[in-house]
Design a protein around this motif. Structure first.
Motif, PDB file in Angstrom:
ATOM      1  N   HIS A  98       8.987  20.608  -2.060  1.00  0.00           N
ATOM      2  CA  HIS A  98       7.636  21.005  -2.454  1.00  0.00           C
ATOM      3  C   HIS A  98       6.740  19.785  -2.320  1.00  0.00           C
ATOM      4  N   SER A  99       5.833  19.795  -1.348  1.00  0.00           N
ATOM      5  CA  SER A  99       5.005  18.626  -1.053  1.00  0.00           C
ATOM      6  C   SER A  99       3.535  18.934  -1.281  1.00  0.00           C
ATOM      7  N   ASP A 100       2.781  17.882  -1.557  1.00  0.00           N
ATOM      8  CA  ASP A 100       1.352  17.987  -1.842  1.00  0.00           C
ATOM      9  C   ASP A 100       0.572  17.629  -0.577  1.00  0.00           C
ATOM     10  N   GLU A 142       0.832  -1.212   0.000  1.00  0.00           N
ATOM     11  CA  GLU A 142       0.000   0.000   0.000  1.00  0.00           C
ATOM     12  C   GLU A 142       0.862   1.256   0.000  1.00  0.00           C
ATOM     13  N   LYS A 143       1.946   1.247   0.784  1.00  0.00           N
ATOM     14  CA  LYS A 143       2.847   2.399   0.805  1.00  0.00           C
ATOM     15  C   LYS A 143       3.447   2.646  -0.576  1.00  0.00           C
ATOM     16  N   SER A 144       3.812   1.576  -1.267  1.00  0.00           N
ATOM     17  CA  SER A 144       4.380   1.720  -2.614  1.00  0.00           C
ATOM     18  C   SER A 144       3.378   2.361  -3.561  1.00  0.00           C
ATOM     19  N   ARG A 145       2.119   1.974  -3.441  1.00  0.00           N
ATOM     20  CA  ARG A 145       1.074   2.583  -4.287  1.00  0.00           C
ATOM     21  C   ARG A 145       0.933   4.065  -3.971  1.00  0.00           C
ATOM     22  N   ARG A 146       0.941   4.395  -2.697  1.00  0.00           N
ATOM     23  CA  ARG A 146       0.799   5.793  -2.312  1.00  0.00           C
ATOM     24  C   ARG A 146       2.005   6.618  -2.749  1.00  0.00           C
ATOM     25  N   ALA A 147       3.178   6.011  -2.737  1.00  0.00           N
ATOM     26  CA  ALA A 147       4.387   6.718  -3.142  1.00  0.00           C
ATOM     27  C   ALA A 147       4.381   7.074  -4.622  1.00  0.00           C
ATOM     28  N   GLU A 148       3.603   6.355  -5.418  1.00  0.00           N
ATOM     29  CA  GLU A 148       3.543   6.612  -6.861  1.00  0.00           C
ATOM     30  C   GLU A 148       2.564   7.729  -7.216  1.00  0.00           C
ATOM     31  N   ARG A 149       1.762   8.162  -6.268  1.00  0.00           N
ATOM     32  CA  ARG A 149       0.754   9.181  -6.582  1.00  0.00           C
ATOM     33  C   ARG A 149       1.419  10.523  -6.901  1.00  0.00           C
ATOM     34  N   ASP A 150       0.899  11.187  -7.897  1.00  0.00           N
ATOM     35  CA  ASP A 150       1.477  12.470  -8.320  1.00  0.00           C
ATOM     36  C   ASP A 150       0.399  13.270  -9.033  1.00  0.00           C
ATOM     37  N   ARG A 151      -0.011  14.388  -8.450  1.00  0.00           N
ATOM     38  CA  ARG A 151      -1.020  15.265  -9.064  1.00  0.00           C
ATOM     39  C   ARG A 151      -0.369  16.458  -9.747  1.00  0.00           C
ATOM     40  N   GLU A 187       1.369  18.667  -8.176  1.00  0.00           N
ATOM     41  CA  GLU A 187       1.326  19.798  -7.247  1.00  0.00           C
ATOM     42  C   GLU A 187       2.250  19.583  -6.047  1.00  0.00           C
ATOM     43  N   GLY A 188       3.275  18.784  -6.239  1.00  0.00           N
ATOM     44  CA  GLY A 188       4.208  18.510  -5.159  1.00  0.00           C
ATOM     45  C   GLY A 188       4.349  17.022  -4.927  1.00  0.00           C
ATOM     46  N   LEU A 189       5.353  16.666  -4.149  1.00  0.00           N
ATOM     47  CA  LEU A 189       5.655  15.262  -3.905  1.00  0.00           C
ATOM     48  C   LEU A 189       4.734  14.664  -2.848  1.00  0.00           C
ATOM     49  N   ALA A 190       4.405  13.394  -3.011  1.00  0.00           N
ATOM     50  CA  ALA A 190       3.594  12.668  -2.031  1.00  0.00           C
ATOM     51  C   ALA A 190       4.437  12.357  -0.802  1.00  0.00           C
ATOM     52  N   SER A 191       3.823  12.434   0.369  1.00  0.00           N
ATOM     53  CA  SER A 191       4.547  12.164   1.613  1.00  0.00           C
ATOM     54  C   SER A 191       5.110  10.753   1.639  1.00  0.00           C
ATOM     55  N   GLY A 246      24.718  28.089   5.638  1.00  0.00           N
ATOM     56  CA  GLY A 246      24.602  26.644   5.559  1.00  0.00           C
ATOM     57  C   GLY A 246      24.383  26.198   4.127  1.00  0.00           C
ATOM     58  N   LEU A 247      23.846  25.001   3.974  1.00  0.00           N
ATOM     59  CA  LEU A 247      23.531  24.464   2.657  1.00  0.00           C
ATOM     60  C   LEU A 247      22.020  24.364   2.518  1.00  0.00           C
ATOM     61  N   GLY A 248      21.467  25.022   1.493  1.00  0.00           N
ATOM     62  CA  GLY A 248      20.041  24.943   1.221  1.00  0.00           C
ATOM     63  C   GLY A 248      19.784  24.346  -0.150  1.00  0.00           C
ATOM     64  N   LEU A 249      18.900  23.377  -0.215  1.00  0.00           N
ATOM     65  CA  LEU A 249      18.558  22.704  -1.469  1.00  0.00           C
ATOM     66  C   LEU A 249      17.052  22.713  -1.646  1.00  0.00           C
ATOM     67  N   ARG A 250      16.615  23.003  -2.855  1.00  0.00           N
ATOM     68  CA  ARG A 250      15.191  23.045  -3.180  1.00  0.00           C
ATOM     69  C   ARG A 250      14.847  21.850  -4.058  1.00  0.00           C
ATOM     70  N   VAL A 251      13.796  21.112  -3.693  1.00  0.00           N
ATOM     71  CA  VAL A 251      13.372  19.935  -4.448  1.00  0.00           C
ATOM     72  C   VAL A 251      11.929  20.134  -4.921  1.00  0.00           C
ATOM     73  N   GLU A 252      11.749  20.076  -6.230  1.00  0.00           N
ATOM     74  CA  GLU A 252      10.414  20.248  -6.802  1.00  0.00           C
ATOM     75  C   GLU A 252       9.976  19.047  -7.636  1.00  0.00           C
ATOM     76  N   THR A 253      10.886  18.111  -7.901  1.00  0.00           N
ATOM     77  CA  THR A 253      10.554  16.948  -8.717  1.00  0.00           C
ATOM     78  C   THR A 253      10.995  15.678  -8.007  1.00  0.00           C
ATOM     79  N   ARG A 254      10.345  14.580  -8.343  1.00  0.00           N
ATOM     80  CA  ARG A 254      10.677  13.293  -7.743  1.00  0.00           C
ATOM     81  C   ARG A 254      12.122  12.898  -8.026  1.00  0.00           C
ATOM     82  N   ASP A 255      12.586  13.149  -9.226  1.00  0.00           N
ATOM     83  CA  ASP A 255      13.924  12.728  -9.622  1.00  0.00           C
ATOM     84  C   ASP A 255      15.019  13.420  -8.817  1.00  0.00           C
ATOM     85  N   ALA A 256      14.717  14.597  -8.294  1.00  0.00           N
ATOM     86  CA  ALA A 256      15.742  15.375  -7.592  1.00  0.00           C
ATOM     87  C   ALA A 256      15.853  15.029  -6.112  1.00  0.00           C
ATOM     88  N   LEU A 257      14.885  14.300  -5.570  1.00  0.00           N
ATOM     89  CA  LEU A 257      14.823  14.135  -4.119  1.00  0.00           C
ATOM     90  C   LEU A 257      15.990  13.316  -3.567  1.00  0.00           C
TER      91      LEU A 257
END
Length: 222
Positions: free
Chosen positions: A216-218, A29-38, A40-44, A186-197
């Motif tokens: 960026h999370s949904d 179930e977690k794997s299914r939820r991880a694939e969700r993408d609208r 508008e941000g990454l799934a938790s 410090g070091l700051g990184l911005r993540v907006e896509t799944r591939d970058a996480l």
């Protein structure tokens, strides 16, 4: 009499097998939820799936309150990490100050020395004490802050909708948190896509000093 009643409550079959079966079902179930993408941000589920993969097994993790912490509990798979939490007594903003204290403990106690310290919060939580990031930079604290940023007080939004009410005053006007972390030294990184996480998490965790990953999370994909 009590012993006889308890015999009736004994689980049928092999309890370990039942637990393993339920664990497998939940991972699926977690794997299914991880694939969700609208879009508008990454799934938790995906965020904490990736963090489970790259997180040091002996890390000390301070979690905040709100949806981000509920999702951490649902999806992060602990190895032997130590988890710090406040108990949800109106304590938004707990994660970063708790991480500062945990880092100090790693310096004071030999058995804790060298363990990575991680803070996890939403944007509303970080905004409570974000100036303390400069403290982490000043003293060379090896802390990574994982930020689930949805530009709102997501837990309050969820509660209002659950009561069939209009969403009222939960939107946040945020700075660019990654730029903020960089400007503090410090070091700051911005993540907006799944591939970058994955790469961002690894880079932040490997950084010697205070780092922050602004994800960026949904808020609807909890």
């Amino acid at each position: 009499r009590l012993a006889a009643d308890l015999e009736d409550l004994a689980p049928g079959g092999e309890a370990r097998e039942q637990v393993a079966e339920r664990r497998a079902m939940w991972r699926e179930e977690k794997s299914r939820r991880a694939e969700r993408d609208r879009g508008e941000g990454l799934a938790s589920a995906f965020i904490f799936e990736m963090l489970s993969e790259v997180c040091p097994e002996d890390a000390i993790i301070a979690v905040d309150v709100g949806n981000n912490t509920y999702s951490f509990g649902r999806y992060f798979e602990c190895a032997r990490q130590s988890i710090l939490m406040s108990g949800y007594l109106g304590s938004i903003g707990f994660a970063l100050p708790a991480a500062l204290g945990a880092w100090c403990a790693t310096e004071d106690f030999e058995e804790l020395r060298g363990r990575k310290v991680i803070a996890i919060s939403g944007d509303g939580g970080l905004a409570q004490y974000m100036a303390e990031f400069t403290t982490a930079v000043k003293y060379g604290m090896n802390i990574t802050h994982i930020l689930l940023n949805n530009s709102e007080l997501g837990k309050i939004t969820k509660e209002q909708l659950a009561e069939n009410r209009d969403v009222w005053q939960t939107a946040l006007q945020n700075p660019d948190f990654a730029d903020y972390a960089n400007s503090c030294g410090g070091l700051g990184l911005r993540v907006e896509t799944r591939d970058a996480l994955g790469e961002a998490l690894r880079k932040a965790l490997a950084f010697e000093g205070a780092s922050l990953v602004d994800i960026h999370s949904d808020n609807s994909l909890l």
